[in-house]
Scaffold this motif. Structure first.
Motif, short mmCIF file in Angstrom:
data_model
loop_
_atom_site.label_atom_id
_atom_site.label_comp_id
_atom_site.label_asym_id
_atom_site.label_seq_id
_atom_site.Cartn_x
_atom_site.Cartn_y
_atom_site.Cartn_z
N ALA A 1 0.81 -1.22 0.00
CA ALA A 1 0.00 0.00 0.00
C ALA A 1 0.84 1.26 0.00
O ALA A 1 0.31 2.36 -0.16
N TYR A 2 2.18 1.13 0.16
CA TYR A 2 3.04 2.30 0.33
C TYR A 2 4.16 2.34 -0.70
O TYR A 2 4.64 1.30 -1.16
N GLY B 1 4.69 7.50 2.01
CA GLY B 1 3.50 7.90 1.28
C GLY B 1 2.79 6.72 0.65
O GLY B 1 3.35 5.63 0.48
N THR B 2 1.54 6.95 0.27
CA THR B 2 0.69 5.89 -0.28
C THR B 2 1.00 5.62 -1.74
O THR B 2 1.24 6.54 -2.52
N ALA C 1 -3.83 5.20 10.25
CA ALA C 1 -3.13 4.88 11.50
C ALA C 1 -1.62 4.69 11.30
O ALA C 1 -0.81 5.30 12.01
N LEU C 2 -1.23 3.85 10.35
CA LEU C 2 0.21 3.59 10.20
C LEU C 2 0.97 4.81 9.68
O LEU C 2 2.09 5.08 10.15
N PRO C 3 0.43 5.58 8.73
CA PRO C 3 1.14 6.81 8.35
C PRO C 3 1.29 7.80 9.50
O PRO C 3 2.32 8.47 9.60
N ALA D 1 -6.92 12.70 4.36
CA ALA D 1 -7.08 12.81 2.91
C ALA D 1 -6.83 11.46 2.25
O ALA D 1 -7.59 11.03 1.37
N THR D 2 -5.79 10.76 2.69
CA THR D 2 -5.50 9.44 2.14
C THR D 2 -6.60 8.45 2.50
O THR D 2 -6.96 7.59 1.69
#
Length: 377
Positions: free
Chosen positions: A43-44, A52-53, A84-86, A228-229
Motif C-alpha cells: 500500500a506504500y 507515502g501511499t 493509522a500507520l502513516p 485525505a488518504t
C-alpha cells in the motif's frame, strides 16, 4: 449476525495468504495474514508507511480484502493502512518505531483514536487532554466509535495540550493498550463487531514523553494530511464494494425466473441497474483522476470530493441492489445487512455534509479548473 460478503467474482490474484481464512474472519485476523505475508507494504511507496501511499497498491489490496471478507473486516484494514500507520510513522522514538514494525508484520493492530465524546467531525472541540508534568505525560478523556479498539496493542490518541480551538492545540500520543488507566469496552453494534469497534477511556494514564508522536501542536495538520488518504482509500474501496454488489445482483436477476424470462429481462430493472453502472464508473474515473493529487499532495479539496462522491454512490448502488434482491435480500448476511453497514461511507472519516462544506470553500478553484478541460482542481 455473520458479516460476510455476498457472492462475488474471482478475487484479485496475489493474495493467496488470505485464502485460508473463512469469509467471516475478523479484521484482526485478516490484518495478521496480510502482514505475515508481507502484503501490507504494497500500500506504500517503497514499502514504507512513512514514504507515502501507492494508490494502485492500496486499491488492489482493498479490493482483495473486500472480495473475500465482510465490510467490517475491510474497515479494520482500511483505517490502519490509510491513516493509522502513516500517523504512527511520524514517531521518531523507539516505542513508535517498534509499534510500526510490529503492525506492518501483522503481529499487532493499531487503533486510530481521534473521535471524541464530542461530535466526531468537530475535532477542535475534543475534550481528551494530555498534560506534560514532571518529565511525563498524563492523558484523560474518552474516545468513541474507534475501529480496532478491542484488538489493538496500541492506540493513537489525538489529545489537546492547550485549551481553545486553534489547530496548534492538539498532539498525537501513542498509548499502549495495557497502560494502567486505559480501558476499552466494545461498542454496542453487531454491524461492525468484526472491526473491533469500541470505546476507549483514559483515566489519568501516565506515559513517558517518548510516547509523543510528531511535533507538539502538529496533531491536526498531521491528521488532515492522512485523513485525505483515508478518503482516497474509501473511494477506492467504494468502487470495489459497488462492483461486487452489482456483480452478485446481476447474477441474482439473471437467475430469477419471471414470466417467460427472468427479472433481468424487465426494462425497468435493466435501467435501474444501468444507472448504477454509470454511477460507479463516474466514481472510478473521479478516483483515478484525483489519486495522485491526494496521495502525493494531500489535496484536501480532492479528498473531500472523493469522500462526498463515494458516500453518495455507495448509498445509491446498495439501496438499488437491496431493492432488486427483494425478499432474498433480508437473509442473514444478505444485501440488506451490507446496505446498513455501507451507510458508514457517508459518515465515517467526515460526514458528507462536512466534506461538501470543504468543497464549497474551494468553489472558485474548482470552477476555474472546470473552465480548463483536462485540469484538476
Amino acid at each position: 449476525m455473520p458479516d460476510t460478503p455476498p457472492a462475488a467474482t474471482a478475487p484479485p490474484a496475489g493474495y493467496a495468504a488470505l485464502d485460508a481464512l473463512p469469509p467471516t474472519a475478523a479484521g484482526a485476523e485478516v490484518w495478521a495474514a496480510l502482514g505475515g505475508a508481507g502484503l501490507l507494504r504494497r500500500a506504500y511507496r517503497d514499502g514504507s508507511a512513512g514514504a507515502g501511499t501507492d494508490p494502485a497498491g492500496l486499491a488492489d489490496l482493498l479490493a482483495a480484502v473486500d472480495a473475500r471478507f465482510g465490510l467490517a473486516a475491510t474497515l479494520s484494514v482500511s483505517v490502519q493502512l490509510a491513516t493509522a500507520l502513516p500517523v504512527l510513522a511520524a514517531g521518531r522514538h523507539p516505542a513508535a518505531r517498534q509499534a510500526l514494525d510490529s503492525a506492518l508484520a501483522g503481529r499487532s493492530t493499531v487503533a486510530l483514536a481521534a473521535t471524541d465524546e464530542t461530535p466526531g467531525t468537530d475535532l477542535t472541540a475534543l475534550r481528551t487532554e494530555v498534560r506534560t508534568d514532571g518529565g511525563g505525560l498524563t492523558l484523560t478523556g474518552t474516545k468513541k466509535w474507534i475501529a480496532n479498539a478491542t484488538t489493538a496493542t496500541h492506540h493513537l490518541v489525538l489529545a489537546r495540550h492547550r485549551p481553545g480551538r486553534h489547530f496548534t492545540h492538539f498532539t498525537w500520543v501513542l498509548v499502549p493498550a495495557d497502560a494502567p488507566g486505559a480501558t476499552v469496552r466494545p461498542a454496542d453494534t453487531a454491524l461492525y463487531a468484526a472491526a473491533g469497534t469500541g470505546h476507549l477511556t483514559l483515566d489519568a494514564v501516565r506515559l513517558g514523553t517518548d510516547h509523543l508522536l510528531g511535533r507538539t501542536g502538529f496533531g491536526l495538520p498531521l491528521f488532515a494530511r492522512h485523513i485525505a488518504t483515508e478518503r482516497l482509500a474509501g473511494a477506492q474501496w467504494g468502487v470495489a464494494l459497488c462492483r461486487r454488489a452489482l456483480a452478485a445482483t446481476h447474477r441474482h436477476l439473471a437467475d430469477r425466473p419471471h414470466g417467460d424470462g427472468t427479472l433481468w429481462d424487465l426494462p425497468p430493472v435493466r435501467q435501474r441497474f444501468a444507472a448504477c453502472l454509470v454511477r460507479v464508473q463516474e466514481l472510478n474515473a473521479l478516483t483515478d483522476g484525483f489519486a495522485q493529487a491526494v496521495a502525493h499532495r494531500y489535496d484536501a479539496t480532492a479528498a473531500a470530493t472523493l469522500k462526498a462522491a463515494a458516500g453518495a454512490t455507495v448509498h445509491h448502488v446498495l439501496d438499488t441492489c437491496a431493492q432488486l434482491w427483494g425478499a432474498e435480500g433480508f437473509r442473514t448476511g444478505g444485501i440488506q445487512e451490507l446496505r446498513a453497514q455501507a451507510a458508514l461511507f457517508a459518515i465515517g472519516g467526515g460526514a458528507e455534509e462536512v466534506v461538501l462544506g470543504t468543497v464549497a470553500d474551494a468553489a472558485d478553484s474548482v470552477l476555474d479548473a472546470l473552465a480548463r478541460p483536462g485540469t484538476l482542481p
